[in-house]
Design an enzyme around this catalytic site. Structure first.
Site, PDB file in Angstrom:
ATOM      1  N   THR A   1       0.423  -0.943   0.329  1.00 11.09           N
ATOM      2  CA  THR A   1       0.065   0.047   0.107  1.00 11.09           C
ATOM      3  C   THR A   1       0.679   1.376  -0.080  1.00 11.09           C
ATOM      4  O   THR A   1       0.146   2.204  -0.497  1.00 11.09           O
ATOM      5  CB  THR A   1      -0.923   0.049   1.109  1.00 11.09           C
ATOM      6  OG1 THR A   1      -1.493  -0.508   0.848  1.00 11.09           O
ATOM      7  CG2 THR A   1      -1.830   0.842   1.239  1.00 11.09           C
TER       8      THR A   1
ATOM      9  N   SER B   1       1.944  -9.076  10.275  1.00 11.14           N
ATOM     10  CA  SER B   1       0.947  -7.778   9.513  1.00 11.14           C
ATOM     11  C   SER B   1      -0.001  -9.186   9.374  1.00 11.14           C
ATOM     12  O   SER B   1      -1.335  -8.215   9.480  1.00 11.14           O
ATOM     13  CB  SER B   1       2.214  -6.991   9.093  1.00 11.14           C
ATOM     14  OG  SER B   1       0.654  -6.635   8.624  1.00 11.14           O
TER      15      SER B   1
ATOM     16  N   ARG C   1      10.145  -7.240   3.640  1.00  7.51           N
ATOM     17  CA  ARG C   1       9.777  -7.426   4.969  1.00  7.51           C
ATOM     18  C   ARG C   1      10.795  -7.521   5.730  1.00  7.51           C
ATOM     19  O   ARG C   1      10.272  -8.864   5.004  1.00  7.51           O
ATOM     20  CB  ARG C   1       8.152  -6.603   5.122  1.00  7.51           C
ATOM     21  CG  ARG C   1       8.051  -6.112   6.615  1.00  7.51           C
ATOM     22  CD  ARG C   1       6.376  -5.600   7.013  1.00  7.51           C
ATOM     23  NE  ARG C   1       6.309  -4.892   7.746  1.00  7.51           N
ATOM     24  CZ  ARG C   1       5.225  -4.399   8.157  1.00  7.51           C
ATOM     25  NH1 ARG C   1       3.920  -4.832   8.046  1.00  7.51           N
ATOM     26  NH2 ARG C   1       4.861  -3.811   9.489  1.00  7.51           N
TER      27      ARG C   1
ATOM     28  N   HIS D   1       1.054  -9.766  -6.445  1.00  7.07           N
ATOM     29  CA  HIS D   1       1.186 -10.535  -5.343  1.00  7.07           C
ATOM     30  C   HIS D   1       2.107 -12.068  -6.220  1.00  7.07           C
ATOM     31  O   HIS D   1       2.523 -12.099  -5.532  1.00  7.07           O
ATOM     32  CB  HIS D   1       0.375 -10.797  -4.657  1.00  7.07           C
ATOM     33  CG  HIS D   1       0.244  -9.614  -3.553  1.00  7.07           C
ATOM     34  ND1 HIS D   1       1.285  -8.944  -3.194  1.00  7.07           N
ATOM     35  CD2 HIS D   1      -0.755  -9.301  -2.747  1.00  7.07           C
ATOM     36  CE1 HIS D   1       0.560  -8.127  -2.463  1.00  7.07           C
ATOM     37  NE2 HIS D   1      -0.601  -8.536  -1.996  1.00  7.07           N
TER      38      HIS D   1
ATOM     39  N   ARG E   1      -2.857  -0.217   9.490  1.00  5.67           N
ATOM     40  CA  ARG E   1      -2.649  -0.916  11.140  1.00  5.67           C
ATOM     41  C   ARG E   1      -1.396   0.205  12.204  1.00  5.67           C
ATOM     42  O   ARG E   1      -2.447   1.266  12.333  1.00  5.67           O
ATOM     43  CB  ARG E   1      -1.840  -2.316  11.309  1.00  5.67           C
ATOM     44  CG  ARG E   1      -2.530  -2.876  12.386  1.00  5.67           C
ATOM     45  CD  ARG E   1      -2.526  -4.590  13.004  1.00  5.67           C
ATOM     46  NE  ARG E   1      -0.870  -4.934  12.120  1.00  5.67           N
ATOM     47  CZ  ARG E   1      -0.525  -4.956  12.981  1.00  5.67           C
ATOM     48  NH1 ARG E   1       0.024  -4.731  15.155  1.00  5.67           N
ATOM     49  NH2 ARG E   1       1.156  -5.564  12.767  1.00  5.67           N
TER      50      ARG E   1
HETATM   51  P1  PAP Z   1      -1.781  -5.477   1.357  1.00  2.54           P
HETATM   52  O1  PAP Z   1       0.077  -6.866   0.477  1.00  2.54           O
HETATM   53  O2  PAP Z   1      -2.685  -6.474   1.661  1.00  2.54           O
HETATM   54  O3  PAP Z   1      -1.359  -4.580   0.226  1.00  2.54           O
HETATM   55  P2  PAP Z   1      -0.143  -4.194   2.585  1.00  2.54           P
HETATM   56  O4  PAP Z   1      -0.211  -2.546   2.623  1.00  2.54           O
HETATM   57  O5  PAP Z   1       1.706  -5.286   1.952  1.00  2.54           O
HETATM   58  O6  PAP Z   1      -1.077  -5.120   2.161  1.00  2.54           O
HETATM   59  O7  PAP Z   1       0.687  -4.458   3.920  1.00  2.54           O
HETATM   60  C1  PAP Z   1      -0.261  -3.983   5.132  1.00  2.54           C
HETATM   61  C2  PAP Z   1       1.505  -3.581   6.128  1.00  2.54           C
HETATM   62  O8  PAP Z   1       2.048  -2.030   5.388  1.00  2.54           O
HETATM   63  C3  PAP Z   1       0.466  -2.989   7.373  1.00  2.54           C
HETATM   64  O9  PAP Z   1       1.173  -3.017   8.028  1.00  2.54           O
HETATM   65  P3  PAP Z   1       1.076  -3.364   9.694  1.00  2.54           P
HETATM   66  O10 PAP Z   1      -0.403  -4.681   9.986  1.00  2.54           O
HETATM   67  O11 PAP Z   1       2.407  -4.517  10.688  1.00  2.54           O
HETATM   68  O12 PAP Z   1       0.779  -1.870  10.464  1.00  2.54           O
HETATM   69  C4  PAP Z   1      -0.084  -1.728   7.211  1.00  2.54           C
HETATM   70  O13 PAP Z   1       0.052  -0.603   7.917  1.00  2.54           O
HETATM   71  C5  PAP Z   1       1.517  -0.932   6.687  1.00  2.54           C
HETATM   72  N1  PAP Z   1       1.682  -0.041   5.784  1.00  2.54           N
HETATM   73  C6  PAP Z   1      -0.274   0.664   5.380  1.00  2.54           C
HETATM   74  N2  PAP Z   1       0.495   2.331   4.751  1.00  2.54           N
HETATM   75  C7  PAP Z   1       1.997   2.299   5.043  1.00  2.54           C
HETATM   76  C8  PAP Z   1       2.500   3.457   5.085  1.00  2.54           C
HETATM   77  N3  PAP Z   1       2.548   4.442   4.519  1.00  2.54           N
HETATM   78  N4  PAP Z   1       4.374   3.804   5.769  1.00  2.54           N
HETATM   79  C9  PAP Z   1       4.953   3.106   6.398  1.00  2.54           C
HETATM   80  N5  PAP Z   1       3.735   0.661   5.758  1.00  2.54           N
HETATM   81  C10 PAP Z   1       2.429   1.130   5.796  1.00  2.54           C
END
Ligand code: PAP
Length: 316
Positions: free
Chosen positions: A67, A155, A147, A125, A279
């Protein structure tokens, strides 16, 4: 873009299946694990997608920064985070090939702003092992974000817990077990990451490999590197300010606070609230959930898979 009439049932009986979470099974196809609903779209991508040389394709394992990178790539290429990100969720700006463009609820390329920008920005993906024959002949550019495995797993687990209404909660022990045995959507994680990492070493001019942690540590420097790689460096008059605006505009704090990204609204292609993609956005959050035994188990696999391949990543 045509649907060959593939139905979920076509795959159901013939492929190896494993329980993943709740009642949901994952299906193994060409060495990777898939949720049933994404298999037809995946095959459509491999059969029909013809990238343009100017395409920019973001690849990632789920929960590794997709994202964020969607927001950043869109902003870098369009030279602003302001215009669209305030009102449009990054997943609605940059479509995912196997879900939105070739999945069950196919939408046309023209529905997405990023596909009419100077370069089409698309996401996937799918592992490189499957996608190589599609992307290599086209000469398009790819960006892969990864990551560390423990935060990725954490996550993913949190995402599943919050976004699905299974009758039973999904125990962390089971999530760890599945992750370690590779049974996770688009997994095994380690094979996914190594596929793109190796390709980035072989074709660095076409495949840009970045980690969530380095991007978090020094977003500005890496956004500049990304822009250089994409052939649109920040070196003109006033570009430093644009760069700064993009770094801040795409930060977790800023992005997650836009109304659209806080909303429980969801798209037609994924019945999940837009807010579920934001999150905490922290590095090291696994420490709040995984016990020592879990950490040790994952670190041992990381050393075997990554370090023994020469990729010194993922334990800290
Ligand atoms: P997806 O593969 O389903 O699209 P993806 O966006 O890869 O998900 O991963 C979501 C993670 O990116 C979440 O991490 P967390 O659960 O450890 O919090 C989300 O919070 C984090 N995330 C989304 N946007 C950002 C951002 N702008 N900067 C840093 N982390 C972000």
């Amino acid at each position: 873009m045509e649907n060959n009439g593939d139905s979920n049932e076509d795959y159901d009986s013939s492929l190896p299946a494993e329980k993943w979470c709740g009642d949901e099974q994952l299906y193994q196809w060409k060495g990777f694990w898939f949720r049933l609903q994404y298999l037809p779209g995946t095959r459509q991508v491999l059969d029909n997608f013809k990238p343009l040389p100017s395409d920019v394709i973001l690849a990632s394992f789920p929960k590794t920064g997709t994202t964020w990178l969607k927001a950043l790539l869109y902003s870098i290429i369009n030279r602003s985070s302001r215009v669209c990100l305030r009102t449009t969720h990054p997943h609605m700006l940059v479509p995912t090939l196997e879900v939105q463009l070739y999945g069950a609820q196919q939408q046309s390329f023209s529905t997405f702003a990023s596909t009419s920008s100077p370069a089409r920005i698309l996401a996937t993906h799918l592992p490189h092992q499957l996608l190589a024959d599609t992307v290599k002949p086209s000469d398009c550019r790819m960006i892969y974000v990864t990551r560390n495995p423990k935060d990725t797993l954490t996550s993913f687990w949190q995402f599943v817990l919050k976004s699905r209404s299974y009758e039973e909660p999904w125990p962390l022990e089971v999530a760890v077990e599945k992750f370690c045995s590779g049974v996770v959507p688009f997994g095994p994680y380690y094979d996914h990451v190594l596929g793109y990492w190796k390709e980035s070493l072989e074709r660095p001019e076409k495949v840009f490999f970045i980690t969530y942690e380095e991007l978090k540590d020094d977003t500005r420097t890496h956004v500049k590197r990304l822009a250089d790689f994409l052939g649109c460096p920040f070196n003109g008059d006033g570009e430093e300010e644009v760069l700064e605006e993009i770094v801040i505009g795409c930060s977790f704090e800023k992005l997650s606070n836009y109304e659209v990204n806080k909303s429980s609204e969801h798209s037609q292609w994924m019945k999940l609230p837009f807010s579920s993609f934001f999150r905490k956005g922290d590095v090291g959050d696994h420490r709040n959930y995984l016990n020592n035994e879990m950490v040790e188990r994952i670190d041992t696999i990381t050393a075997e898979k990554f370090h023994e391949s020469g990729f010194m990543y993922g334990i800290n």
